[in-house]
Motif scaffolding. Sequence first.
Motif, PDB file in Angstrom:
ATOM      1  N   ARG A  10      16.304 -27.225  55.518  1.00 39.91           N
ATOM      2  CA  ARG A  10      17.170 -26.271  54.854  1.00 39.91           C
ATOM      3  C   ARG A  10      16.470 -25.774  53.597  1.00 39.91           C
ATOM      4  NH1 ARG A  10      22.829 -26.971  56.103  1.00 39.91           N
ATOM      5  NH2 ARG A  10      23.131 -28.601  57.647  1.00 39.91           N
ATOM      6  N   ALA A 211      19.052 -35.613  49.125  1.00 40.66           N
ATOM      7  CA  ALA A 211      19.920 -34.618  49.761  1.00 40.66           C
ATOM      8  C   ALA A 211      21.343 -35.141  49.845  1.00 40.66           C
ATOM      9  CB  ALA A 211      19.402 -34.254  51.145  1.00 40.66           C
ATOM     10  N   GLU A 215      21.993 -30.708  51.884  1.00 42.88           N
ATOM     11  CA  GLU A 215      21.439 -29.818  50.870  1.00 42.88           C
ATOM     12  C   GLU A 215      20.854 -30.667  49.746  1.00 42.88           C
ATOM     13  OE1 GLU A 215      21.237 -26.655  51.202  1.00 42.88           O
ATOM     14  OE2 GLU A 215      22.580 -26.304  52.899  1.00 42.88           O
TER      15      GLU A 215
END
Length: 387
Positions: A10, A211, A215
Motif C-alpha cells: 500500500r 502498520a 496502512e
Amino acid sequence: MERDDAVSRRQFLATGAAWTAGAAGAVALATSSEAIAQGQKFHVKPVPADIFVSHGLNQETRLETLRGYLTPASHFFVRSHATTPVLDLRTWRLRVEGDAVERPLDLSFDDLLRLPSRSVISAVECAGNGRGFFKEFMGKVASGTQWRLGAIGVSEWTGVPLGAVLELARVRRDTPRDILNVLVEGLDSVKVNRPMSLTKAFEDDTLLAYAMNGEPVAPDHGFPLRAIVPGWVGINNIKWVGRVEVRNTVIDVPTTTRTYVMEGPDYPSKTVLRLQTIKSAVALPWGATLPAGPQRVRGFAWSPVGRIARVEYSLDRGATWATAALREPNIARAWTRWELEWNARPGDHAILTRAVDDQGNSQPATTPWNAQGYGYNVPVPHPVKVI
C-alpha cells in the motif's frame, strides 16, 4: 488472530513515504520531509469532537461511533505524554543494545522491512481506562486522565516480532527470562519507556509494528514504529520506538517505580502493573437518549488473557441478569461485540454489563481504590433516558 504475511504494498503517502521497487525487485522505501509533514493527520491535534471526548493532550474514543470490529486510525484513542514528534525515516534508526546482547544493532527502516513480518489483531488499552469511575461511583478521585471506557482500540498490527530482532542481537543464553529486563524506549520529547520480561518479548505476537490496519502507523499512534504487547497495559505499547535495551538485571525506571504501580490502603507495597483487566462497555453516549420501543443495544467486551465466553446484562440495576448475544470475530486479547434486544419504556434507565472470559475471569462486584486509578472494571450503570 494472526497472520505470517507481509504488509501489502500500500502506498505510504499518508505518512510521507511510498513503496517503490528497487533495482533487484526488492521493496524499498522513498521518503521526503515535505511528504512526512503533509502526512500529519490521524490525529495531530485538533481532533473531531464528534468522535472523541477531549482530555486535552489525550483523546477518548466515543465507542458508539465505531462501526466494525477493527478500530480505524481516525477513531483510535490518543494517549500521549508529550506532543507528537515528527520523525524523518531517512535519519530514523532503531538501536538494540545492553549488557545482555552480544551484537548491538543499529537498524534503518529498510532493514526492518527486510525482516519477516507478522500481523496480529490486538487491543491497546490505557492502564487508566475506567479511571473516572473511581470518582463517579466511589467518590474518591484518582490522579490522571478521567477516562470512562473509551481508552481502548483494536486494530490489526503488522511488523517484526520483537523476538526476531532480539535474536539478531544475540541475547545471551544466561539472561533471566522472567524479570523486567527488556526496555523499549520512544523518541518523544520525554522518551517514554517501559520494561517487559524476556519471556513476554519473545512471544510470537509481541511486535515492533510499522502498520496499522494495513496502512502506516499514524503519527499520533507511533509512526514509524511502535511496540505491540498484547494483554499488557497500554504504557508497554511504546510509540515512536527508537531504542531497545536488554540487561541481565531488572531495569528500574519511573514507569515501574513511581507511576503505573498500584498503591493505596489495600496495596501495602507498590505493585507494578502488567496485565490489563477484563471489561465490558455499552456503545451508547454516556447519558444517551433513545425513543421508546424496540431497541438493539450494542457494546464491546474484552479480556487481556482470553476470548470472551459470555456477556450478561441487567436492566434493573443488577437485580436480574440475562445473556447478551456475542458476534464474531471473538479474538483473545482483542475484543468481541455483543448485542441485546430491549423493549424500552419511557423513563430513566441504566444498563449494566459484565463479561466472563474463557479462562474463568469475570468482572468483580467491587474493586479496591488505588491512587493512580488503574484497573477499574466493576460493572457500571450506563445511564439512558427513554422518551
